[in-house]
Motif scaffolding. Sequence first.
Motif, mmCIF file in Angstrom:
data_model
loop_
_atom_site.group_PDB
_atom_site.id
_atom_site.type_symbol
_atom_site.label_atom_id
_atom_site.label_comp_id
_atom_site.label_asym_id
_atom_site.label_seq_id
_atom_site.Cartn_x
_atom_site.Cartn_y
_atom_site.Cartn_z
ATOM 1 N N CYS A 4 0.829 -1.080 -0.108
ATOM 2 C CA CYS A 4 -0.668 -0.288 -0.058
ATOM 3 C C CYS A 4 0.615 1.261 0.348
ATOM 4 C CB CYS A 4 -0.911 -0.009 1.114
ATOM 5 S SG CYS A 4 -2.222 1.317 1.161
ATOM 6 N N ALA A 5 0.500 2.247 -0.886
ATOM 7 C CA ALA A 5 1.244 3.157 -0.967
ATOM 8 C C ALA A 5 0.310 4.677 -0.820
ATOM 9 C CB ALA A 5 2.066 3.644 -2.053
ATOM 10 N N ALA A 6 0.775 5.782 -0.487
ATOM 11 C CA ALA A 6 0.124 7.362 -0.343
ATOM 12 C C ALA A 6 0.578 8.485 -0.443
ATOM 13 C CB ALA A 6 -0.559 7.221 1.567
ATOM 14 N N GLY A 7 0.195 8.941 -1.689
ATOM 15 C CA GLY A 7 0.682 9.998 -2.255
ATOM 16 C C GLY A 7 0.025 11.185 -1.961
ATOM 17 N N MET A 8 1.059 12.074 -2.778
ATOM 18 C CA MET A 8 -0.393 13.721 -2.373
ATOM 19 C C MET A 8 -0.431 14.127 -4.540
ATOM 20 S SD MET A 8 1.425 16.117 -0.007
ATOM 21 C CE MET A 8 -0.126 17.178 -0.116
ATOM 22 N N TYR A 9 0.483 13.608 -4.648
ATOM 23 C CA TYR A 9 0.569 13.615 -6.617
ATOM 24 C C TYR A 9 -0.096 12.205 -6.825
ATOM 25 C CZ TYR A 9 3.315 17.366 -4.706
ATOM 26 O OH TYR A 9 3.333 18.892 -4.222
ATOM 27 N N ARG A 10 -0.372 12.282 -8.336
ATOM 28 C CA ARG A 10 -0.776 11.162 -8.477
ATOM 29 C C ARG A 10 -0.493 11.026 -10.515
ATOM 30 N NH1 ARG A 10 -5.281 12.095 -13.155
ATOM 31 N NH2 ARG A 10 -6.039 14.194 -12.935
ATOM 32 N N ALA A 11 -0.716 9.796 -11.139
ATOM 33 C CA ALA A 11 0.373 9.767 -12.068
ATOM 34 C C ALA A 11 -0.704 10.358 -13.211
ATOM 35 C CB ALA A 11 0.118 7.954 -12.176
ATOM 36 N N SER A 12 -0.427 10.954 -13.971
ATOM 37 C CA SER A 12 -1.366 11.832 -15.219
ATOM 38 C C SER A 12 -2.358 10.954 -15.888
ATOM 39 C CB SER A 12 -0.879 12.326 -16.712
ATOM 40 O OG SER A 12 0.152 10.721 -16.979
ATOM 41 N N ALA A 13 -2.255 10.226 -15.459
ATOM 42 C CA ALA A 13 -4.044 9.230 -15.775
ATOM 43 C C ALA A 13 -3.957 8.691 -15.036
ATOM 44 C CB ALA A 13 -3.640 7.582 -16.869
ATOM 45 N N GLY A 14 -5.007 8.265 -13.853
ATOM 46 C CA GLY A 14 -5.691 7.602 -13.655
ATOM 47 C C GLY A 14 -5.679 7.828 -11.743
ATOM 48 N N ASN A 15 -5.344 7.730 -10.820
ATOM 49 C CA ASN A 15 -5.477 8.007 -9.020
ATOM 50 C C ASN A 15 -4.445 7.102 -8.394
ATOM 51 O OD1 ASN A 15 -7.886 9.588 -9.196
ATOM 52 N ND2 ASN A 15 -8.860 7.893 -10.081
ATOM 53 N N CYS A 16 -3.101 6.683 -8.839
ATOM 54 C CA CYS A 16 -2.843 6.336 -8.502
ATOM 55 C C CYS A 16 -1.665 7.136 -7.777
ATOM 56 C CB CYS A 16 -1.527 5.127 -9.727
ATOM 57 S SG CYS A 16 -2.907 3.290 -9.687
ATOM 58 N N PRO A 17 -1.235 7.004 -6.893
ATOM 59 C CA PRO A 17 0.496 7.580 -6.684
ATOM 60 C C PRO A 17 1.501 7.922 -6.930
ATOM 61 C CG PRO A 17 -0.031 6.511 -4.778
ATOM 62 C CD PRO A 17 -0.815 5.503 -5.488
ATOM 63 N N THR A 18 1.965 9.189 -7.013
ATOM 64 C CA THR A 18 3.351 9.024 -7.768
ATOM 65 C C THR A 18 4.349 10.213 -6.493
ATOM 66 O OG1 THR A 18 4.361 8.882 -10.004
ATOM 67 C CG2 THR A 18 2.898 11.429 -9.227
ATOM 68 N N GLY A 19 5.395 10.083 -7.638
ATOM 69 C CA GLY A 19 7.002 10.913 -6.816
ATOM 70 C C GLY A 19 6.723 10.372 -5.294
ATOM 71 N N ARG A 20 6.821 11.230 -4.522
ATOM 72 C CA ARG A 20 7.001 10.928 -3.054
ATOM 73 C C ARG A 20 5.896 9.895 -2.589
ATOM 74 N NH1 ARG A 20 9.001 14.506 1.903
ATOM 75 N NH2 ARG A 20 9.033 12.983 3.909
ATOM 76 N N ARG A 21 6.178 9.177 -2.325
ATOM 77 C CA ARG A 21 5.007 8.075 -1.039
ATOM 78 C C ARG A 21 5.815 6.820 -0.097
ATOM 79 N NH1 ARG A 21 4.552 4.728 -7.352
ATOM 80 N NH2 ARG A 21 6.977 5.616 -6.917
ATOM 81 N N TYR A 22 5.004 7.591 0.561
ATOM 82 C CA TYR A 22 4.875 6.275 1.827
ATOM 83 C C TYR A 22 3.985 4.896 1.419
ATOM 84 C CZ TYR A 22 5.035 11.010 3.695
ATOM 85 O OH TYR A 22 5.636 12.201 3.553
#
Length: 126
Positions: A97-115
């Motif tokens: 499981c990962a949480a991030g403040m930014y999402r990929a260009s498509a969809g809702n998956c977190p990208t960039g800095r993630r916990y």
Amino acid sequence: QVQVVESGGGLVQPGGSLKLSCATSGITLDTYYIGWFRQDPGKEREGVACIAGRYGTTNYADSVKGRFTISRNNSRRNTVYLQMNSMKPEDTAVYYCAAGMYRASAGNCPTGRRYWGQGTQVTVSS
């Protein structure tokens, strides 16, 4: 301090079901994108199902559409679930499981800095 903790993995027979939980602390999920990812040895980590914490919109990998459901606990709003039905041997992997403040260009998956959580093993086998 941010913590992400997965639970619920285990051994299940083909066609069976499992429900994974992702409990977070130290962040407000309303402002995060949360994703379930999986990785099998020798393969790249892939996004399985993701949800936007604020709006609840979801997206799924083609391989799990119609079988897996990602959801957020409305009362315990720091917890996200992954309900897995009609499971197949190819679903075997470590699930993260990962949480991030930014999402990929498509969809809702977190990208960039993630916990990230530590992962939980899911094995589908008879």
